[in-house]
Design a protein around this motif. Structure first.
Motif, PDB file in Angstrom:
ATOM      1  N   ASN A 245       0.800  -1.224   0.000  1.00  0.00           N
ATOM      2  CA  ASN A 245       0.000   0.000   0.000  1.00  0.00           C
ATOM      3  C   ASN A 245       0.832   1.273   0.000  1.00  0.00           C
ATOM      4  O   ASN A 245       0.330   2.341  -0.344  1.00  0.00           O
ATOM      5  CB  ASN A 245      -0.951   0.007   1.198  1.00  0.00           C
ATOM      6  CG  ASN A 245      -2.024  -1.065   1.105  1.00  0.00           C
ATOM      7  OD1 ASN A 245      -2.265  -1.611   0.032  1.00  0.00           O
ATOM      8  ND2 ASN A 245      -2.649  -1.381   2.222  1.00  0.00           N
ATOM      9  N   SER A 246       2.104   1.142   0.391  1.00  0.00           N
ATOM     10  CA  SER A 246       2.952   2.336   0.457  1.00  0.00           C
ATOM     11  C   SER A 246       3.171   2.958  -0.911  1.00  0.00           C
ATOM     12  O   SER A 246       3.477   4.151  -1.025  1.00  0.00           O
ATOM     13  CB  SER A 246       4.314   1.977   1.071  1.00  0.00           C
ATOM     14  OG  SER A 246       5.093   1.205   0.151  1.00  0.00           O
ATOM     15  N   GLY A 247       3.076   2.149  -1.972  1.00  0.00           N
ATOM     16  CA  GLY A 247       3.335   2.645  -3.317  1.00  0.00           C
ATOM     17  C   GLY A 247       4.808   2.844  -3.609  1.00  0.00           C
ATOM     18  O   GLY A 247       5.166   3.330  -4.686  1.00  0.00           O
ATOM     19  N   MET A 248       5.663   2.466  -2.664  1.00  0.00           N
ATOM     20  CA  MET A 248       7.105   2.667  -2.840  1.00  0.00           C
ATOM     21  C   MET A 248       7.854   1.360  -3.099  1.00  0.00           C
ATOM     22  O   MET A 248       9.060   1.369  -3.323  1.00  0.00           O
ATOM     23  CB  MET A 248       7.679   3.367  -1.603  1.00  0.00           C
ATOM     24  CG  MET A 248       7.188   4.800  -1.444  1.00  0.00           C
ATOM     25  SD  MET A 248       7.954   5.688  -0.067  1.00  0.00           S
ATOM     26  CE  MET A 248       7.144   4.949   1.335  1.00  0.00           C
ATOM     27  N   VAL A 249       7.143   0.242  -3.048  1.00  0.00           N
ATOM     28  CA  VAL A 249       7.756  -1.069  -3.218  1.00  0.00           C
ATOM     29  C   VAL A 249       7.152  -1.747  -4.440  1.00  0.00           C
ATOM     30  O   VAL A 249       5.942  -1.673  -4.667  1.00  0.00           O
ATOM     31  CB  VAL A 249       7.533  -1.936  -1.954  1.00  0.00           C
ATOM     32  CG1 VAL A 249       8.010  -3.362  -2.178  1.00  0.00           C
ATOM     33  CG2 VAL A 249       8.255  -1.331  -0.759  1.00  0.00           C
ATOM     34  N   ASP A 250       7.995  -2.429  -5.229  1.00  0.00           N
ATOM     35  CA  ASP A 250       7.542  -3.044  -6.478  1.00  0.00           C
ATOM     36  C   ASP A 250       7.419  -4.564  -6.412  1.00  0.00           C
ATOM     37  O   ASP A 250       6.771  -5.164  -7.261  1.00  0.00           O
ATOM     38  CB  ASP A 250       8.488  -2.662  -7.615  1.00  0.00           C
ATOM     39  CG  ASP A 250       8.513  -1.157  -7.834  1.00  0.00           C
ATOM     40  OD1 ASP A 250       7.434  -0.559  -7.977  1.00  0.00           O
ATOM     41  OD2 ASP A 250       9.620  -0.579  -7.837  1.00  0.00           O
ATOM     42  N   PHE A 251       8.079  -5.184  -5.454  1.00  0.00           N
ATOM     43  CA  PHE A 251       7.921  -6.636  -5.289  1.00  0.00           C
ATOM     44  C   PHE A 251       8.251  -7.009  -3.849  1.00  0.00           C
ATOM     45  O   PHE A 251       8.956  -6.295  -3.133  1.00  0.00           O
ATOM     46  CB  PHE A 251       8.798  -7.428  -6.270  1.00  0.00           C
ATOM     47  CG  PHE A 251      10.282  -7.305  -6.050  1.00  0.00           C
ATOM     48  CD1 PHE A 251      10.959  -8.161  -5.185  1.00  0.00           C
ATOM     49  CD2 PHE A 251      11.027  -6.348  -6.735  1.00  0.00           C
ATOM     50  CE1 PHE A 251      12.333  -8.051  -4.990  1.00  0.00           C
ATOM     51  CE2 PHE A 251      12.400  -6.230  -6.550  1.00  0.00           C
ATOM     52  CZ  PHE A 251      13.057  -7.078  -5.675  1.00  0.00           C
ATOM     53  N   LEU A 252       7.702  -8.152  -3.447  1.00  0.00           N
ATOM     54  CA  LEU A 252       7.945  -8.717  -2.126  1.00  0.00           C
ATOM     55  C   LEU A 252       8.700 -10.032  -2.295  1.00  0.00           C
ATOM     56  O   LEU A 252       8.308 -10.874  -3.101  1.00  0.00           O
ATOM     57  CB  LEU A 252       6.618  -8.983  -1.405  1.00  0.00           C
ATOM     58  CG  LEU A 252       5.668  -7.791  -1.258  1.00  0.00           C
ATOM     59  CD1 LEU A 252       4.350  -8.243  -0.635  1.00  0.00           C
ATOM     60  CD2 LEU A 252       6.300  -6.674  -0.444  1.00  0.00           C
TER      61      LEU A 252
END
Length: 678
Positions: A245-252
């Motif tokens: 949800n942060s919008g700052m991360v592209d993958f986990l």
């Protein structure tokens, strides 16, 4: 191939990954002066050439001076890293592979007496058992400084042309903030889970300001520490959702477990004898909850397991990291329909255990990994076909036969036993180490493909060898247990091999005197303890089983401690005498003149092997090189050209334990670097 789930492309933001197989971030410790120079680059390029979708470098690259590596990691806090990383990235890109790097601050997972002798820093004073650091509790100015260091390092990697970065948050500073076990800070960075995540989001905000929103940023993190008082599964799922949800991360990139102890680390990254893909279903839960690009790696050693992970939709990208240390050409072989030729990862964990003990990562049965600048993964054909005779079908002898076969030579192997394998077949009798037999099975399959001829149940003597009129003879006869190590009473003891093989049954009150510190000592102890006997493992060293190393030690300890095994360090068995129905052991110590007497009904010795070298010395006078090896050429990876005997009719070499007691990797490396140029 069009329908193979593993070979389907995957779109990650703007980046198209050509298939679903990656190597996750790992540090093989090949850096020079903290920089990814020629060897480091060659290691990643080898996998890029063979078709991997993405190679993720560094596990992890250090972003701050007070995060000194505890082994030979890349130093991302130095500006000079940009040029070296650009060279690596450019060459991998030429072969179609994406490249990322993992960045971290180790926090307490380092030592204060490394690097610049700065205090380790963490979100509490809680000590990390593995590296024994008592950290300074972080101050506001440390937080500001480290956030800037993260942003600086990310900017360097952006400048180097990487496709993205991954932040490390399992066991390192970032998740030390997350875990209630390692965070005693007040608001805004301590207390509630939301507060404990603030450091991470501050780091991400700073990184995005430097590299923009197009650059790919992911995070590898523990979503469940599986430890009382730590990050729970519920916490982890909440963290996963908040990261998305942060919008700052592209993958986990999902991990499960904790790694501040050898036991915890081994559960995160399981070794042989442990279940394959133990955390895959959990990673699938994270993907199902978040609907976000999800990566995962944890003992996914074979194509079938990897294919299931993708086909079932559990994850989007599958990490086969140790598998690619064993065989860098996995993707190429899948594409070419040669899955049976893939060299299998046996989970021996020689790679990881070595780096945690201060060495470079090497695969137990691919000696070219980590030596790409001098050793070939693909064996070229020789210009002249020769007759190669190999004596011994253990791992070294079979590697010699395989490599000679790949060279196009006529190869004949003599083996005194009825089956191949040598000491590997012995060690594989233990349930925990049964995967080791794949080292032998794979080589036998390769030798069959290459037309190697085998003579089993044959004691090769000088006449048999000379009758073959060989051009080269490789003596790989191994060794036998060395038990003649006591001042008196050597005839009263048995070897670990006797116990492991079942040739000798365990007694009721048994001493295992382990003066070699390798697997055989603990394997024998486990056989004895499981029989119900009182079992004591004694070593003259200050720590037992040092050759087994940390992660391999864990399963032994779980078993042996449950069986009430006694471990005695710093004492040396000096002599043994019979006393009625018992054996009287005279025990001393290297530290003083102290002596004591203890009684057992069986004493087992583990003291390595003595070379079976009679044949070698019989053949040496007939050889053009008299058995000699030019070490400088051997080290440089050059051919052997010694000619000291004009009457000699063949070259002669001996390898592995026929030279001296070492290990499986040493025997295979001996074979590769001698035979690759024949």
């Amino acid at each position: 191939m069009k329908n193979d789930p593993l070979l389907q492309p995957y779109q990650l933001k703007h980046l198209t990954l050509r298939n679903r197989i990656i190597t996750t971030s790992h540090e093989p410790a090949y850096a020079e002066d903290g920089m990814p120079k020629k060897l480091y680059r060659a290691y990643h390029v080898e996998r890029a050439k063979a078709g991997i979708a993405m190679t993720m470098t560094a596990g992890s690259a250090a972003i701050s001076r007070d995060s000194p590596p505890v082994f030979n990691n890349v130093l991302a806090y130095k500006d000079e890293v940009v040029g070296w990383m650009k060279d690596l990235v450019d060459e991998c890109h030429e072969h179609g592979a994406a490249v990322m790097i993992q960045l971290t601050h180790l926090g307490r997972r380092t030592r204060w007496d490394k690097g610049d002798w700065l205090p380790a820093v963490s979100s509490s004073h809680s000590r990390e058992p593995a590296h024994r650091s008592f950290p300074k509790r972080i101050e506001h100015w440390d937080i500001e400084r480290i956030i800037k260091d993260y942003a600086d390092a990310a900017e360097r990697m952006h400048a180097a042309g990487l496709d993205g970065i991954e932040l490390q948050a399992y066991g390192h500073l970032m998740d030390q903030f997350w875990s209630p076990l390692t965070n005693t800070l007040d608001s805004p960075y301590g207390g509630s889970l939301e507060n404990r995540l603030n450091f991470t989001f501050d780091v991400l905000t700073a990184i995005r300001k430097r590299v923009g929103n197009e650059f790919i940023v992911g995070i590898r993190y523990t979503a469940d520490e599986i430890i009382p008082g730590g990050i729970t599964k519920e916490d982890g799922l909440s963290i996963s959702q908040q990261l998305k949800n942060s919008g700052m991360v592209d993958f986990l990139n999902v991990i499960r477990g904790h790694l501040e102890t050898d036991a915890g680390l081994t559960d995160i990254i399981p070794i042989q004898g442990m279940r394959n893909a133990p955390h895959l279903a959990f990673a699938g839960e994270v993907k199902s909850l978040t609907g976000f690009p999800t990566f995962h790696a944890a003992k996914i050693p074979d194509v079938a397991t990897a294919r299931h992970a993708i086909a079932s939709g559990l994850i989007d990208m599958v990490g086969m990291t140790r598998a690619h240390m064993t065989d860098p050409h996995i993707v190429r072989k899948i594409i070419e329909g040669r899955e049976d030729d893939i060299r299998p990862c046996v989970g021996a964990n020689y790679c990881l255990d070595r780096i945690y003990h201060g060495g470079a990562a090497f695969c137990i049965h691919n000696a070219a990994t980590g030596r790409e600048t001098t050793m070939p993964h693909d064996i070229p054909k020789a210009s002249v076909r020769k007759k190669i005779v190999v004596v011994g079908a253990g791992p070294g002898g079979l590697e010699a036969a395989r490599v000679a076969g790949e060279r196009g030579h006529e190869v004949v192997v003599y083996e005194v036993a009825d089956k191949p394998g040598g000491q590997v077949r012995l060690t594989a009798q233990s349930e925990r180490r049964k995967e080791m037999i794949s080292i032998i099975d794979w080589r036998m399959a390769q030798c069959e493909r290459l037309g190697v001829k085998f003579h089993f149940n044959t004691w090769a003597d000088r006449q048999i060898i000379t009758d073959e009129t060989p051009d080269v003879v490789i003596v790989a006869t191994g060794g036998l247990p060395h038990t003649e190590v006591l001042e008196a009473g050597n005839e009263l003891v048995v070897s670990t091999w006797d116990i492991i093989s079942g040739d000798v049954k365990p007694g009721k009150n048994v001493l295992v005197f382990d003066d070699a510190g390798d697997h055989a000592g603990l394997q024998a102890a486990e056989v004895i303890a499981k029989s119900g006997a009182r079992t004591e493992v004694m070593t003259p060293d200050r720590a037992f089983a040092p050759e087994v190393m940390g992660m391999n030690l864990v399963p032994y300890m779980r078993s042996l401690q449950k069986l009430d095994t006694v471990f005695t360090v710093t004492y040396r068995l000096k002599s043994v005498e019979r006393n009625g129905d018992t054996l009287r052991a005279n025990i001393g110590t290297d530290y003083s003149e102290l002596n004591k007497i203890q009684e057992y009904d069986q004493i087992v010795i583990n003291h390595g092997t003595i070379p079976l070298d009679e044949l070698y010395f019989e053949l040496a006078p007939l050889a053009v090189n008299e058995g000699a090896v030019e070490y400088m050429d051997l080290i440089a990876g050059n051919p052997q050209n010694i000619k000291t005997n004009a009457q000699g009719t063949f070259q002669l070499f001996r390898i592995g334990d026929a030279v001296s007691a070492r290990n499986t990797h040493a025997a295979i490396y001996d074979a590769l670097r001698i035979v690759k140029d024949l």
